[in-house]
Write an enzyme that holds these catalytic residues in place. Structure first.
Site, PDB file in Angstrom:
ATOM      1  N   GLU A  34      53.464  40.471  36.055  1.00 29.35           N
ATOM      2  CA  GLU A  34      54.727  41.215  36.120  1.00 29.35           C
ATOM      3  C   GLU A  34      55.350  41.264  37.520  1.00 29.35           C
ATOM      4  O   GLU A  34      56.532  41.598  37.656  1.00 29.35           O
ATOM      5  CB  GLU A  34      54.557  42.650  35.580  1.00 29.35           C
ATOM      6  N   HIS A  48      44.306  37.701  47.697  1.00 33.40           N
ATOM      7  CA  HIS A  48      43.075  38.461  47.967  1.00 33.40           C
ATOM      8  C   HIS A  48      42.409  37.974  49.255  1.00 33.40           C
ATOM      9  O   HIS A  48      41.220  37.656  49.280  1.00 33.40           O
ATOM     10  CB  HIS A  48      42.118  38.358  46.780  1.00 33.40           C
ATOM     11  N   ARG A 107      42.573  47.608  46.154  1.00 33.98           N
ATOM     12  CA  ARG A 107      42.065  47.029  44.916  1.00 33.98           C
ATOM     13  C   ARG A 107      43.201  46.956  43.908  1.00 33.98           C
ATOM     14  O   ARG A 107      44.045  47.852  43.831  1.00 33.98           O
ATOM     15  CB  ARG A 107      40.924  47.879  44.323  1.00 33.98           C
TER      16      ARG A 107
END
Length: 392
Positions: free
Chosen positions: A256, A268, A227
């Site tokens: 970032e 994902h 996650r």
């Protein structure tokens, strides 16, 4: 016949085998929802909605407080996509040691008459390492982590497992060849690769941060296919810039970590296989069927697990707040209705409790009055009366 609303063709396919128990439609007054990624935070739950099953491990698209207040049990399907995530993780382990993405990109942009000579000259830039004999730390050895640990072990890696929430069932899935660390620091200190497979909660958010990265070996490779937020991305960037970490592979992008040669981000896709989606749909459908027909609970994310054999003609279930004297009030209400209790079970999860009461005799004309009587007890969210078709 129960009404089940689906939001996805894949999850609807999971209910096909249960068409004799369910009517599939898009009614606004469904008994259950079988969902995948639809966002329900702005959804108004109908009073009829008794259960939501999410075909997948995550459930942040469901407002749990709203569901609980509506007396709606919410479930996920842990383990349904475990093999898919494991296979992706193994692929990324191999990719990280063999520079596969950089090598493929080079080959895609180099062609011409002298390609063979040029590639023979340049291929040393993509020299890699073998996984055999390297050490992998697996943080979290539940459904996914235990499979990753086993696969790495079969590849000849030394595997160190750490899980503060290790259950007895999960422990059985871990080979005795795998070392079980007692602390997180012990697991990560000597690891060449570190992968996390824990659920995201207040305790695991930022679980791998600057302090943990400082304890790792120089040149460590880090993986997060669990996650987003379990690994502190800002801390990873600092470790990469300082040469402490070699590379970072993750299924969860953020600003970032984008546009870096030492970071690989996938969109994902850990559980995005046809098999995983079908598994989740089937497991979710079976969960809905079990809850609606027996009231038994397993893998709920807002209610306690409670499984009691349904051996009487009738069963009364109540979702209510976990406060003193609730069971006493419920029992008194049944006594006042002249109903004898054959069995009673109760379990709690944080502020919410679930009570199951089995009775042998319940007259039809009493049912509506009983539901009203029990629902009138302060702090009761939902009352259901179930009939055992084999005995009624």
């Amino acid at each position: 016949m129960y009404q089940v609303k689906t939001y996805n063709a894949i999850v609807q396919a999971g209910l096909d085998r249960f068409t004799d128990q369910y009517q599939l439609n898009h009614t606004d007054d469904a008994d259950g929802y079988l969902i995948r990624s639809v966002d329900l935070h702005d959804h108004v739950f109908p009073q009829s909605l008794k259960v939501i099953a999410r075909a997948g491990a995550g459930f942040n698209n469901i407002p749990l407080d709203q569901a609980t207040a509506n007396g709606t049990a919410v479930f996920n399907t842990p383990g349904s996509n475990a093999n898919a995530v494991k296979e992706l993780m193994v692929a990324m382990l191999i990719a990280s040691t063999r520079n596969l993405f950089a090598a493929a990109d080079y080959a895609a942009h180099n062609s011409g008459a002298d390609i063979s000579k040029r590639t023979e000259r340049d291929k040393t830039k993509f020299n890699g390492e073998e996984l055999l004999g390297k050490t992998l730390a697996v943080i979290g050895v539940g459904h996914v982590g235990s499979l990753v640990a086993s696969a790495a072990n079969h590849l000849g890696m030394k595997v160190i497992a750490y899980d503060p929430y290790l259950t007895s069932d999960a422990a059985w899935r871990i080979s005795t060849d795998i070392h079980r660390a007692q602390t997180l620091d012990e697991a990560i200190k000597q690891a060449d690769f570190v992968t996390v497979h824990v659920p995201k909660n207040s305790e695991t958010t930022g679980m791998i941060g600057a302090e943990q990265l400082a304890e790792m070996k120089p040149g460590v490779a880090l993986f997060n296919f669990a996650r987003g937020g379990i690994v502190d991305n800002a801390a990873v960037v600092n470790a990469l810039d300082a040469g402490k970490a070699r590379t970072y592979y993750t299924d969860f992008g953020s600003d970032e970590i984008l546009d870096r040669d030492d970071v690989v981000v996938t969109p994902h896709i850990g559980g995005s296989t046809a098999e995983a989606e079908t598994n989740g749909a089937i497991q979710g459908a079976e969960t809905i069927m079990t809850f609606l027909e027996t009231g038994n609970i397993l893998n709920s994310v807002n209610l306690p697990n409670l499984q009691v054999p349904f051996t009487t003609p009738y069963r009364i279930t109540l979702i209510h707040k976990n406060i003193p004297n609730m069971v006493g009030q419920i029992a008194t209400s049944l006594a006042n209705a002249n109903i004898n209790i054959e069995g009673m079970s109760n379990a709690a999860r944080d502020d919410v409790a679930y009570t199951v009461i089995d009775v042998k005799h319940l007259q039809q004309e009493v049912e509506n009055d009983l539901i009203a009587r029990l629902s009138a007890i302060d702090a009761v969210f939902r009352v259901r009366i179930l009939k055992n078709p084999a005995l009624v």
